[in-house]
Design a protein around this motif. Sequence first.
Motif, PDB file in Angstrom:
ATOM      1  N   VAL A  93      51.498  38.071  23.629  1.00 10.99           N
ATOM      2  CA  VAL A  93      51.227  37.379  24.884  1.00 10.99           C
ATOM      3  C   VAL A  93      50.723  38.406  25.884  1.00 10.99           C
ATOM      4  CG1 VAL A  93      52.205  35.970  26.718  1.00 10.99           C
ATOM      5  CG2 VAL A  93      53.124  35.777  24.406  1.00 10.99           C
ATOM      6  N   GLY A  94      49.472  38.327  26.254  1.00 10.78           N
ATOM      7  CA  GLY A  94      48.943  39.262  27.245  1.00 10.78           C
ATOM      8  C   GLY A  94      49.439  38.894  28.632  1.00 10.78           C
ATOM      9  N   PHE A  95      49.723  39.893  29.433  1.00  6.12           N
ATOM     10  CA  PHE A  95      50.232  39.596  30.779  1.00  6.12           C
ATOM     11  C   PHE A  95      49.477  40.452  31.782  1.00  6.12           C
ATOM     12  CE2 PHE A  95      52.948  38.992  34.335  1.00  6.12           C
ATOM     13  CZ  PHE A  95      53.709  37.858  34.096  1.00  6.12           C
ATOM     14  N   VAL A  96      48.964  39.790  32.817  1.00 11.27           N
ATOM     15  CA  VAL A  96      48.254  40.508  33.875  1.00 11.27           C
ATOM     16  C   VAL A  96      49.043  40.320  35.169  1.00 11.27           C
ATOM     17  CG1 VAL A  96      46.107  40.666  35.193  1.00 11.27           C
ATOM     18  CG2 VAL A  96      46.036  40.223  32.734  1.00 11.27           C
ATOM     19  N   PHE A  97      49.373  41.445  35.812  1.00  9.40           N
ATOM     20  CA  PHE A  97      50.261  41.407  36.974  1.00  9.40           C
ATOM     21  C   PHE A  97      49.471  41.371  38.276  1.00  9.40           C
ATOM     22  CE2 PHE A  97      52.516  43.434  33.541  1.00  9.40           C
ATOM     23  CZ  PHE A  97      53.806  42.953  33.637  1.00  9.40           C
ATOM     24  N   GLN A  98      50.124  40.854  39.285  1.00 11.79           N
ATOM     25  CA  GLN A  98      49.522  40.866  40.614  1.00 11.79           C
ATOM     26  C   GLN A  98      49.220  42.296  41.062  1.00 11.79           C
ATOM     27  OE1 GLN A  98      51.945  38.923  43.558  1.00 11.79           O
ATOM     28  NE2 GLN A  98      50.566  39.419  45.233  1.00 11.79           N
ATOM     29  N   SER A  99      50.160  43.203  40.778  1.00 13.40           N
ATOM     30  CA  SER A  99      50.008  44.589  41.250  1.00 13.40           C
ATOM     31  C   SER A  99      49.447  45.508  40.159  1.00 13.40           C
ATOM     32  CB  SER A  99      51.351  45.100  41.748  1.00 13.40           C
ATOM     33  OG  SER A  99      52.359  44.824  40.792  1.00 13.40           O
ATOM     34  N   PHE A 100      48.699  44.965  39.230  1.00 14.77           N
ATOM     35  CA  PHE A 100      47.982  45.695  38.154  1.00 14.77           C
ATOM     36  C   PHE A 100      48.927  46.417  37.201  1.00 14.77           C
ATOM     37  CE2 PHE A 100      45.547  46.908  42.211  1.00 14.77           C
ATOM     38  CZ  PHE A 100      45.095  45.625  42.396  1.00 14.77           C
ATOM     39  N   ASN A 101      49.802  47.282  37.773  1.00 16.70           N
ATOM     40  CA  ASN A 101      50.735  48.065  36.961  1.00 16.70           C
ATOM     41  C   ASN A 101      50.044  48.863  35.864  1.00 16.70           C
ATOM     42  OD1 ASN A 101      52.787  47.076  38.492  1.00 16.70           O
ATOM     43  ND2 ASN A 101      53.470  45.542  37.012  1.00 16.70           N
ATOM     44  N   LEU A 102      48.903  49.446  36.188  1.00 17.10           N
ATOM     45  CA  LEU A 102      48.305  50.385  35.240  1.00 17.10           C
ATOM     46  C   LEU A 102      49.197  51.616  35.169  1.00 17.10           C
ATOM     47  CD1 LEU A 102      44.493  50.226  36.054  1.00 17.10           C
ATOM     48  CD2 LEU A 102      45.738  49.117  34.199  1.00 17.10           C
ATOM     49  N   PHE A 103      49.061  52.361  34.072  1.00 17.13           N
ATOM     50  CA  PHE A 103      49.867  53.574  33.930  1.00 17.13           C
ATOM     51  C   PHE A 103      49.115  54.728  34.592  1.00 17.13           C
ATOM     52  CE2 PHE A 103      50.888  51.246  29.801  1.00 17.13           C
ATOM     53  CZ  PHE A 103      51.920  50.536  30.385  1.00 17.13           C
ATOM     54  N   GLU A 176      49.126  35.686  39.538  1.00 15.87           N
ATOM     55  CA  GLU A 176      48.391  35.957  40.777  1.00 15.87           C
ATOM     56  C   GLU A 176      47.510  37.203  40.654  1.00 15.87           C
ATOM     57  OE1 GLU A 176      50.065  35.185  44.438  1.00 15.87           O
ATOM     58  OE2 GLU A 176      51.872  34.195  43.705  1.00 15.87           O
ATOM     59  N   PRO A 177      46.570  37.179  39.734  1.00 11.35           N
ATOM     60  CA  PRO A 177      45.814  38.407  39.453  1.00 11.35           C
ATOM     61  C   PRO A 177      44.914  38.857  40.599  1.00 11.35           C
ATOM     62  CG  PRO A 177      44.855  36.549  38.303  1.00 11.35           C
ATOM     63  CD  PRO A 177      46.147  36.060  38.882  1.00 11.35           C
ATOM     64  N   THR A 178      44.616  37.976  41.532  1.00  5.78           N
ATOM     65  CA  THR A 178      43.680  38.378  42.596  1.00  5.78           C
ATOM     66  C   THR A 178      44.363  38.463  43.964  1.00  5.78           C
ATOM     67  OG1 THR A 178      43.043  36.066  42.921  1.00  5.78           O
ATOM     68  CG2 THR A 178      41.671  37.368  41.447  1.00  5.78           C
ATOM     69  N   SER A 179      45.675  38.219  44.012  1.00  9.73           N
ATOM     70  CA  SER A 179      46.333  38.133  45.320  1.00  9.73           C
ATOM     71  C   SER A 179      46.454  39.474  46.026  1.00  9.73           C
ATOM     72  CB  SER A 179      47.726  37.528  45.170  1.00  9.73           C
ATOM     73  OG  SER A 179      47.626  36.230  44.655  1.00  9.73           O
ATOM     74  N   ALA A 180      46.419  40.582  45.247  1.00  2.00           N
ATOM     75  CA  ALA A 180      46.563  41.889  45.875  1.00  2.00           C
ATOM     76  C   ALA A 180      45.209  42.536  46.135  1.00  2.00           C
ATOM     77  CB  ALA A 180      47.418  42.799  44.995  1.00  2.00           C
ATOM     78  N   LEU A 181      44.141  41.752  45.973  1.00  2.00           N
ATOM     79  CA  LEU A 181      42.796  42.345  46.070  1.00  2.00           C
ATOM     80  C   LEU A 181      42.154  42.065  47.418  1.00  2.00           C
ATOM     81  CD1 LEU A 181      41.360  41.354  42.575  1.00  2.00           C
ATOM     82  CD2 LEU A 181      42.307  43.558  43.280  1.00  2.00           C
ATOM     83  N   ASP A 182      41.282  42.987  47.825  1.00  2.00           N
ATOM     84  CA  ASP A 182      40.441  42.711  48.983  1.00  2.00           C
ATOM     85  C   ASP A 182      39.501  41.575  48.603  1.00  2.00           C
ATOM     86  OD1 ASP A 182      41.592  44.731  50.386  1.00  2.00           O
ATOM     87  OD2 ASP A 182      40.101  46.227  49.816  1.00  2.00           O
ATOM     88  N   PRO A 183      39.148  40.736  49.574  1.00  2.00           N
ATOM     89  CA  PRO A 183      38.355  39.538  49.261  1.00  2.00           C
ATOM     90  C   PRO A 183      37.088  39.841  48.457  1.00  2.00           C
ATOM     91  CG  PRO A 183      39.081  39.486  51.526  1.00  2.00           C
ATOM     92  CD  PRO A 183      39.510  40.809  50.982  1.00  2.00           C
ATOM     93  N   GLU A 184      36.419  40.969  48.754  1.00  2.96           N
ATOM     94  CA  GLU A 184      35.145  41.205  48.073  1.00  2.96           C
ATOM     95  C   GLU A 184      35.332  41.579  46.606  1.00  2.96           C
ATOM     96  OE1 GLU A 184      36.409  43.201  50.389  1.00  2.96           O
ATOM     97  OE2 GLU A 184      35.835  45.300  50.085  1.00  2.96           O
ATOM     98  N   MET A 185      36.586  41.810  46.191  1.00  2.00           N
ATOM     99  CA  MET A 185      36.818  42.208  44.801  1.00  2.00           C
ATOM    100  C   MET A 185      37.340  41.061  43.953  1.00  2.00           C
ATOM    101  SD  MET A 185      38.507  45.825  45.530  1.00  2.00           S
ATOM    102  CE  MET A 185      37.575  47.079  46.391  1.00  2.00           C
ATOM    103  N   VAL A 186      37.652  39.932  44.618  1.00  2.00           N
ATOM    104  CA  VAL A 186      38.220  38.812  43.884  1.00  2.00           C
ATOM    105  C   VAL A 186      37.231  38.299  42.840  1.00  2.00           C
ATOM    106  CG1 VAL A 186      38.996  36.420  44.129  1.00  2.00           C
ATOM    107  CG2 VAL A 186      39.793  38.154  45.732  1.00  2.00           C
ATOM    108  N   GLY A 187      35.973  38.232  43.244  1.00  2.00           N
ATOM    109  CA  GLY A 187      34.951  37.644  42.378  1.00  2.00           C
ATOM    110  C   GLY A 187      34.819  38.335  41.035  1.00  2.00           C
ATOM    111  N   GLU A 188      34.834  39.679  41.041  1.00  2.00           N
ATOM    112  CA  GLU A 188      34.619  40.413  39.790  1.00  2.00           C
ATOM    113  C   GLU A 188      35.752  40.147  38.790  1.00  2.00           C
ATOM    114  OE1 GLU A 188      36.019  44.907  40.666  1.00  2.00           O
ATOM    115  OE2 GLU A 188      34.674  44.113  42.203  1.00  2.00           O
ATOM    116  N   VAL A 189      36.986  39.978  39.308  1.00  2.00           N
ATOM    117  CA  VAL A 189      38.112  39.699  38.415  1.00  2.00           C
ATOM    118  C   VAL A 189      38.020  38.264  37.900  1.00  2.00           C
ATOM    119  CG1 VAL A 189      40.612  39.474  38.289  1.00  2.00           C
ATOM    120  CG2 VAL A 189      39.597  41.433  39.464  1.00  2.00           C
ATOM    121  N   LEU A 190      37.705  37.341  38.794  1.00  2.00           N
ATOM    122  CA  LEU A 190      37.591  35.943  38.367  1.00  2.00           C
ATOM    123  C   LEU A 190      36.476  35.778  37.333  1.00  2.00           C
ATOM    124  CD1 LEU A 190      38.132  33.926  41.674  1.00  2.00           C
ATOM    125  CD2 LEU A 190      39.762  34.381  39.831  1.00  2.00           C
TER     126      LEU A 190
END
Lengths: 255, 253
Positions: A93-103, A176-190
């Motif tokens: 099950v892939g999981f994508v977090f609001q706060s990315f949580n990259l290492f 909420e994958p786009t909730s922590a993003l600046d508005p101009e970056m939402v599109g690229e993730v969506l």
Amino acid sequence: MTDTSTTAQGAQTIQLSQVCKSYGNYQVLKNIDAEVTRGEVVVICGPSGSGKSTLIRTINRLEEINSGSITLDGRNIHAQMRAKELNALRSRVGFVFQSFNLFPHLSVADNVSMSPIRVKGVKPDVAYDKALKLLDRVGLADKAQAYPGQLSGGQQQRVAIARALAMEPPVMLFDEPTSALDPEMVGEVLAVMKSLAAEGMTMLCVTHEMGFAREVADRIWFIDAGEIIETATPDEFFKNPKHPRAQRFLSDLRH
Amino acid sequence: MIHDMIAIVQDYWLLLLIGQYPNGPLGGLANTLILSALSIALAFPVSILMALARLSKWRLLRWPVTAVVYFTRGVPLLMLILWSYFLVPLWTGADVPSFVTMLTTLVIYQGAFMSEVVRAGIVSLGSGQMDAARALGHGYFGAMRYVILPQALYNMIPSIISTFVSTIKDTTLGYVINVPDLTFAANQVNNQLLTQPFQVFLLLAIVYYAICWSLTYVANRLERRIARRRAGVRVGNAAAPAPVTPKIATEQL
């Protein structure tokens, strides 16, 4: 990752039945009954504090539940099981977090290839090549050697999606994958999420992006105070919401 | 005075370096370095295990280790050393060499201190990293090894190095239970000369300072190298946002 999810269209993938969860006396989830079929894109929406994030986190058991069951392809995720089995289930099950949580201590390519190597035992060079392909797919091939701290929020979230895809999960969950993003970056993730949906990935997304819901979702679950009070296709939901709470939610969004 | 110190080194360098060896036990600087290296090499993994035990949800693991940490932190090291020295043979009847007594006590004492540093490093990462690792299918230990500890330990390098340095300095306390280390040798020299305590102990201080400073220097170099690698190719470029979390945690300590 698409070969498993496109076969057997309509077969049930995730089944939630009578799921209840409480923190002390506060009941977060109340008798949730729902299912996601293979290849389906479900958007979970609802007011904040309604239990959306908790619900999606129970699906790969990042949160425990108090009663009920959640099955993935017929296997109860919340059953008593050995840690190894649970880890194997989670890796599907892939999981994508609001706060990315990259290492942050690993390069982008290592972020993506580390888990296939360490969890699935994929050979490092194979995993690395795969990571580069996935990064190319999310439009970040040139960032493979960068570290997460050097990327913008939108880029980090795309890496996070690539990292989740590297485990070849038949199901992807987005909290909420786009909730922590600046508005101009939402599109690229969506855009990445849309392309995944188009390829037939089974997806469950908590999001406030109603445009995305309208365009991509097969079904919408509206959740309020820990209950799914309406499930509908986007058309029905946005044009003709039945539940008064959903009507209020949508009219609040329009203002 | 400098001449006196040079003379002391010329006359007693072998005693200060290896003690009575080979006619007696190995001592002097060699023994100090061995004791320090072993203490650090053992206390470090012990501290990680203690930190994990203190964070465990399993009470049988958490409570005893928490008790050990609280007790150890609340008691002077010298007292612990004397206790182990006099009580362990009394209880077990075993004739434990003072070197082993000293090593064990130091490992427990410094391990307990360092475990708090490691624990702080782990806790300060927040739950997101663990969640991400678990969601990808890593088990608890896999997540710790590949995701949590590399970050937590890196963030805590300054504090961990402080503990390493104080471990080296604490080996001097072995003197009271006749561990033949550098301090012991210096005191022997002083007892033979009788008239130059200042020179002898200044020499001793210089040697300890050199050891501890070298360790700090190497650690700082290492830390900077890791930081540079994580900042990637654009190092030195002010526009490159450095990894934020490590920096904050380092500055706090």
